[in-house]
Design a protein around this motif. Structure first.
Motif, PDB file in Angstrom:
ATOM      1  N   MET A  87       0.847  -1.168   0.000  1.00  0.00           N
ATOM      2  CA  MET A  87       0.000   0.000   0.000  1.00  0.00           C
ATOM      3  C   MET A  87       0.895   1.235   0.000  1.00  0.00           C
ATOM      4  N   THR A  88       0.369   2.331  -0.476  1.00  0.00           N
ATOM      5  CA  THR A  88       1.107   3.590  -0.548  1.00  0.00           C
ATOM      6  C   THR A  88       0.766   4.454   0.655  1.00  0.00           C
ATOM      7  N   ILE A  89       1.795   5.013   1.277  1.00  0.00           N
ATOM      8  CA  ILE A  89       1.587   5.862   2.448  1.00  0.00           C
ATOM      9  C   ILE A  89       2.248   7.213   2.204  1.00  0.00           C
ATOM     10  N   ASP A  90       1.482   8.285   2.431  1.00  0.00           N
ATOM     11  CA  ASP A  90       1.993   9.652   2.384  1.00  0.00           C
ATOM     12  C   ASP A  90       1.712  10.300   3.724  1.00  0.00           C
ATOM     13  N   ILE A  91       2.759  10.864   4.352  1.00  0.00           N
ATOM     14  CA  ILE A  91       2.607  11.618   5.593  1.00  0.00           C
ATOM     15  C   ILE A  91       2.975  13.053   5.263  1.00  0.00           C
ATOM     16  N   ILE A  92       2.012  13.961   5.444  1.00  0.00           N
ATOM     17  CA  ILE A  92       2.153  15.330   4.972  1.00  0.00           C
ATOM     18  C   ILE A  92       1.876  16.318   6.101  1.00  0.00           C
ATOM     19  N   THR A  93       2.739  17.342   6.216  1.00  0.00           N
ATOM     20  CA  THR A  93       2.510  18.456   7.131  1.00  0.00           C
ATOM     21  C   THR A  93       2.071  19.662   6.297  1.00  0.00           C
ATOM     22  N   PRO A  94       1.691  20.764   6.947  1.00  0.00           N
ATOM     23  CA  PRO A  94       1.331  21.948   6.168  1.00  0.00           C
ATOM     24  C   PRO A  94       2.477  22.488   5.303  1.00  0.00           C
ATOM     25  N   THR A  95       3.723  22.158   5.643  1.00  0.00           N
ATOM     26  CA  THR A  95       4.861  22.719   4.909  1.00  0.00           C
ATOM     27  C   THR A  95       5.686  21.718   4.113  1.00  0.00           C
ATOM     28  N   THR A  96       5.552  20.422   4.385  1.00  0.00           N
ATOM     29  CA  THR A  96       6.416  19.448   3.704  1.00  0.00           C
ATOM     30  C   THR A  96       5.798  18.053   3.693  1.00  0.00           C
ATOM     31  N   LYS A  97       6.337  17.205   2.850  1.00  0.00           N
ATOM     32  CA  LYS A  97       5.963  15.786   2.833  1.00  0.00           C
ATOM     33  C   LYS A  97       7.038  15.043   3.625  1.00  0.00           C
ATOM     34  N   LEU A  98       6.649  14.456   4.771  1.00  0.00           N
ATOM     35  CA  LEU A  98       7.600  13.755   5.632  1.00  0.00           C
ATOM     36  C   LEU A  98       7.967  12.378   5.110  1.00  0.00           C
ATOM     37  N   PHE A  99       6.999  11.701   4.489  1.00  0.00           N
ATOM     38  CA  PHE A  99       7.216  10.315   4.073  1.00  0.00           C
ATOM     39  C   PHE A  99       6.311  10.023   2.898  1.00  0.00           C
ATOM     40  N   SER A 100       6.845   9.305   1.918  1.00  0.00           N
ATOM     41  CA  SER A 100       6.049   8.865   0.778  1.00  0.00           C
ATOM     42  C   SER A 100       6.685   7.604   0.218  1.00  0.00           C
ATOM     43  N   SER A 101       6.018   6.465   0.408  1.00  0.00           N
ATOM     44  CA  SER A 101       6.581   5.196  -0.039  1.00  0.00           C
ATOM     45  C   SER A 101       5.541   4.101   0.086  1.00  0.00           C
ATOM     46  N   ASN A 102       5.892   2.929  -0.396  1.00  0.00           N
ATOM     47  CA  ASN A 102       5.076   1.740  -0.173  1.00  0.00           C
ATOM     48  C   ASN A 102       5.468   1.143   1.174  1.00  0.00           C
ATOM     49  N   ALA A 103       4.502   0.580   1.863  1.00  0.00           N
ATOM     50  CA  ALA A 103       4.764  -0.033   3.160  1.00  0.00           C
ATOM     51  C   ALA A 103       3.748  -1.125   3.412  1.00  0.00           C
ATOM     52  N   LYS A 104       4.037  -1.973   4.417  1.00  0.00           N
ATOM     53  CA  LYS A 104       3.088  -3.043   4.709  1.00  0.00           C
ATOM     54  C   LYS A 104       2.202  -2.760   5.892  1.00  0.00           C
ATOM     55  N   LEU A 105       2.582  -1.779   6.745  1.00  0.00           N
ATOM     56  CA  LEU A 105       1.676  -1.399   7.833  1.00  0.00           C
ATOM     57  C   LEU A 105       2.034  -0.031   8.359  1.00  0.00           C
ATOM     58  N   ILE A 106       1.037   0.602   8.962  1.00  0.00           N
ATOM     59  CA  ILE A 106       1.228   1.873   9.645  1.00  0.00           C
ATOM     60  C   ILE A 106       0.464   1.807  10.958  1.00  0.00           C
ATOM     61  N   ASN A 107       1.123   2.223  12.036  1.00  0.00           N
ATOM     62  CA  ASN A 107       0.514   2.273  13.363  1.00  0.00           C
ATOM     63  C   ASN A 107       0.309   3.737  13.710  1.00  0.00           C
ATOM     64  N   LEU A 108      -0.898   4.080  14.141  1.00  0.00           N
ATOM     65  CA  LEU A 108      -1.282   5.474  14.348  1.00  0.00           C
ATOM     66  C   LEU A 108      -1.877   5.703  15.732  1.00  0.00           C
ATOM     67  N   PRO A 109      -1.625   6.898  16.324  1.00  0.00           N
ATOM     68  CA  PRO A 109      -2.225   7.235  17.625  1.00  0.00           C
ATOM     69  C   PRO A 109      -3.615   7.854  17.432  1.00  0.00           C
ATOM     70  N   GLY A 110      -4.623   7.025  17.343  1.00  0.00           N
ATOM     71  CA  GLY A 110      -5.988   7.501  17.127  1.00  0.00           C
ATOM     72  C   GLY A 110      -6.579   8.135  18.373  1.00  0.00           C
ATOM     73  N   SER A 111      -7.588   8.968  18.183  1.00  0.00           N
ATOM     74  CA  SER A 111      -8.224   9.641  19.316  1.00  0.00           C
ATOM     75  C   SER A 111      -8.948   8.656  20.241  1.00  0.00           C
ATOM     76  N   LYS A 112      -9.273   7.457  19.745  1.00  0.00           N
ATOM     77  CA  LYS A 112      -9.904   6.415  20.571  1.00  0.00           C
ATOM     78  C   LYS A 112      -8.923   5.293  20.926  1.00  0.00           C
ATOM     79  N   GLY A 113      -7.630   5.517  20.647  1.00  0.00           N
ATOM     80  CA  GLY A 113      -6.603   4.527  20.933  1.00  0.00           C
ATOM     81  C   GLY A 113      -5.771   4.234  19.705  1.00  0.00           C
ATOM     82  N   SER A 114      -4.636   3.635  19.931  1.00  0.00           N
ATOM     83  CA  SER A 114      -3.711   3.291  18.855  1.00  0.00           C
ATOM     84  C   SER A 114      -4.314   2.220  17.948  1.00  0.00           C
TER      85      SER A 114
END
Length: 78
Positions: free
Chosen positions: A1-28
């Motif tokens: 899958m393709t993952i893009d991590i973007i801030t208001p000023t730059t793209k931090l990460f853009s690549s294919n990956a097999k998983l992403i772990n995120l800190p959701g508002s209801k838990g990770s």
């Protein structure tokens, strides 16, 4: 899958990956390939991306939003 991590000023990460772990508002939570479509809010914490070669990349965020659809993940962070 393709993952893009973007801030208001730059793209931090853009690549294919097999998983992403995120800190959701209801838990990770993780998104893997072929995950059901989702839109979720994020809180301060660490985003961890594991690429197809099992390399871990981590990013500290102060909040944001994630959207996943058709194996494309877009993470908008502060």
């Amino acid at each position: 899958m393709t993952i893009d991590i973007i801030t208001p000023t730059t793209k931090l990460f853009s690549s294919n990956a097999k998983l992403i772990n995120l800190p959701g508002s209801k838990g990770s939570f993780e998104i893997l390939e072929n995950h059901a479509p989702i839109v979720a809010t994020l809180v301060a914490g660490t985003v961890i991306v594991v690429d197809n070669e099992d390399q871990r990349n981590s990013f500290e965020i102060s909040g944001g939003v994630v959207e996943q659809s058709d194996n494309k993940v877009i993470v908008l962070v502060e």
